[in-house]
Design an enzyme around this catalytic site. Structure first.
Site, PDB file in Angstrom:
ATOM      1  N   ASP A 147       0.851  -1.177   0.000  1.00 23.46           N
ATOM      2  CA  ASP A 147       0.000   0.000   0.000  1.00 23.46           C
ATOM      3  C   ASP A 147       0.900   1.245   0.000  1.00 23.46           C
ATOM      4  O   ASP A 147       1.817   1.327  -0.817  1.00 23.46           O
ATOM      5  CB  ASP A 147      -0.967  -0.050   1.194  1.00 23.46           C
ATOM      6  CG  ASP A 147      -2.091   0.958   1.093  1.00 23.46           C
ATOM      7  OD1 ASP A 147      -3.102   0.662   0.422  1.00 23.46           O
ATOM      8  OD2 ASP A 147      -1.963   2.038   1.686  1.00 23.46           O
ATOM      9  N   TYR A 194      -3.173  11.260   2.220  1.00 22.36           N
ATOM     10  CA  TYR A 194      -3.641  11.287   0.828  1.00 22.36           C
ATOM     11  C   TYR A 194      -3.611  12.712   0.277  1.00 22.36           C
ATOM     12  O   TYR A 194      -3.192  12.938  -0.866  1.00 22.36           O
ATOM     13  CB  TYR A 194      -5.064  10.729   0.745  1.00 22.36           C
ATOM     14  CG  TYR A 194      -5.127   9.236   0.901  1.00 22.36           C
ATOM     15  CD1 TYR A 194      -5.287   8.405  -0.194  1.00 22.36           C
ATOM     16  CD2 TYR A 194      -5.025   8.640   2.153  1.00 22.36           C
ATOM     17  CE1 TYR A 194      -5.348   7.027  -0.056  1.00 22.36           C
ATOM     18  CE2 TYR A 194      -5.081   7.265   2.304  1.00 22.36           C
ATOM     19  CZ  TYR A 194      -5.239   6.466   1.196  1.00 22.36           C
ATOM     20  OH  TYR A 194      -5.283   5.104   1.335  1.00 22.36           O
ATOM     21  N   HIS A 206      -4.869  -7.553  -0.786  1.00 19.45           N
ATOM     22  CA  HIS A 206      -4.117  -6.321  -0.551  1.00 19.45           C
ATOM     23  C   HIS A 206      -3.322  -6.342   0.747  1.00 19.45           C
ATOM     24  O   HIS A 206      -2.274  -5.709   0.850  1.00 19.45           O
ATOM     25  CB  HIS A 206      -5.111  -5.155  -0.538  1.00 19.45           C
ATOM     26  CG  HIS A 206      -4.486  -3.806  -0.490  1.00 19.45           C
ATOM     27  ND1 HIS A 206      -3.699  -3.295  -1.502  1.00 19.45           N
ATOM     28  CD2 HIS A 206      -4.518  -2.832   0.469  1.00 19.45           C
ATOM     29  CE1 HIS A 206      -3.289  -2.082  -1.181  1.00 19.45           C
ATOM     30  NE2 HIS A 206      -3.764  -1.783   0.013  1.00 19.45           N
TER      31      HIS A 206
END
Length: 384
Positions: A175, A306, A362
């Site tokens: 990630d 982010y 993931h």
């Protein structure tokens, strides 16, 4: 460097119980497959267990069994686990997590990587492990600086490893951790013996740098469709956290059930669980991740990660190919949505090892720890 132990106050835990018991539940219908988002019936079941069955102190004690430290780098608190390897010449290895992960998602690989002899391996494959919480995540808080994103974190990791006495080191990530690790291989190839990760995305992702359609061979059409579907149906969280992270932070920091809904839906959607999240994460696993975000009040600064990536785009330090010049190893799990076509990967990375696995999604080190341990051992065995 200061030793660190988690010691959440009773007051925080009592307040949490009060909030959970006073939840105002939303009506939910025609959502058995979670197509509208988190299924309320499942979340109620999880919260009932949170109230009556989950024991934070048990998990706090399990985390505290590992040597933890905190230090300050460039004015930011950094928390990390540091486990010395048991072998003739342990190699330093830093493991980087992502969102909505915590450092604790690496728990299953810490023992096998640091003490392979006790886990059926060769002591010659031992690593000195450094497992930090990303800045603004978990116990690497409070974060009071802006502009901290994945490529700035790679600089922090070089400084952290220097502070620990490691002038060169190995790196693995998934990630955000995969982007941090890839950036180490781009920006600091002389400082890393190699970089290994389980997610393939270009470092200029937030500037629109995705693989082109012509990079995909015919047999890779499902991969292209899966990535396209991810951006069409799974990326709303990223759009919000990249633009208005403080708005969602106010909601999640006040409501433990809201925080749980935000995180659990991703753990279900992104793991190889065929719709049943508890085939990969037990209730205790899910709640311990949520608790680390809750007790540290880090949902806001983790969401800002982010924003900082989107508003401070990655800039290369060279224009050569491959972009990532350090030796690269990749583990490919079938349900990892962010995989790249082989043609692009061979051009972008100095690719030395690529392993395909039969299952997993993931959350690689949690879902398929043995596969990740084997790949890391094999990749770094001859690199120093």
């Amino acid at each position: 460097m200061e030793t660190f132990r988690i010691d959440v106050s009773d007051e925080v835990l009592v307040d949490l119980q009060t909030r959970l018991k006073r939840t105002r539940w939303v009506d939910d219908f025609a959502n058995e497959s979670w197509q509208y988002g988190t299924n309320t019936a499942y979340l109620q079941e999880l919260v009932d267990y949170w109230i009556a069955g989950y024991d934070w102190r048990q998990h706090e004690s399990a985390i505290n069994a590992y040597p933890q430290f905190r230090t300050e780098i460039d004015g930011m608190p950094i928390h990390f686990v540091h486990v010395r390897g048991k072998g003739p010449h342990p190699k330093p290895l830093i493991l980087s997590h992502g969102w909505p992960w915590t450092f604790w998602e690496y728990r299953k690989v810490i023992g096998p990587l640091s003490d392979p002899g006790a886990h059926g391996g060769n002591p010659a494959d031992a690593f000195d492990l450094v497992v930090p919480s990303l800045p603004g995540y978990g116990f690497s808080t409070p974060l009071r600086k802006t502009g901290v994103n994945f490529w700035r974190t790679s600089e922090l990791w070089v400084k952290l490893m220097e502070r620990l006495g490691y002038s060169r080191f190995a790196a693995h990530g998934a990630d955000w951790g995969a982007l941090i690790t890839a950036d180490l291989g781009h920006r600091y190839p002389q400082r890393v013996t190699g970089v290994h990760f389980s997610m393939m995305l270009p470092l200029d992702l937030f500037s629109g740098g995705l693989p082109a359609p012509e990079d995909y061979d015919a047999d890779e059409a499902p991969m292209a469709a899966r990535l396209q579907n991810f951006f069409a149906t799974e990326s709303a969280y990223s759009a919000l956290q990249s633009t208005k992270p403080q708005t969602i932070a106010l909601a999640l920091n006040d409501s433990p059930v809201g925080l749980a809904a935000w995180i659990v839906e991703k753990q279900r959607s992104w793991s190889d669980c065929n719709g049943d999240v508890e085939t990969r994460f037990s209730k205790d696993d899910l709640l311990t991740t949520i608790m680390i975000y809750w007790v540290t009040q880090s949902c806001g600064t983790s969401a800002r990660y982010y924003y900082e990536a989107a508003h401070h785009p990655w800039k290369p330090v060279h224009d050569r190919m491959p972009v990532v010049e350090a030796p690269v190893g990749i583990s490919v799990l079938p349900e990892e949505v962010c995989s790249a076509p082989r043609r692009w990967a061979k051009r972008y990375y100095n690719l030395q090892q690529k392993r395909h696995h039969a299952s997993g999604g993931h959350f690689t080190a949690w879902e398929e720890p043995q596969a990740i341990v084997t790949d890391i051992r094999d990749f770094f065995r001859l690199r120093s």
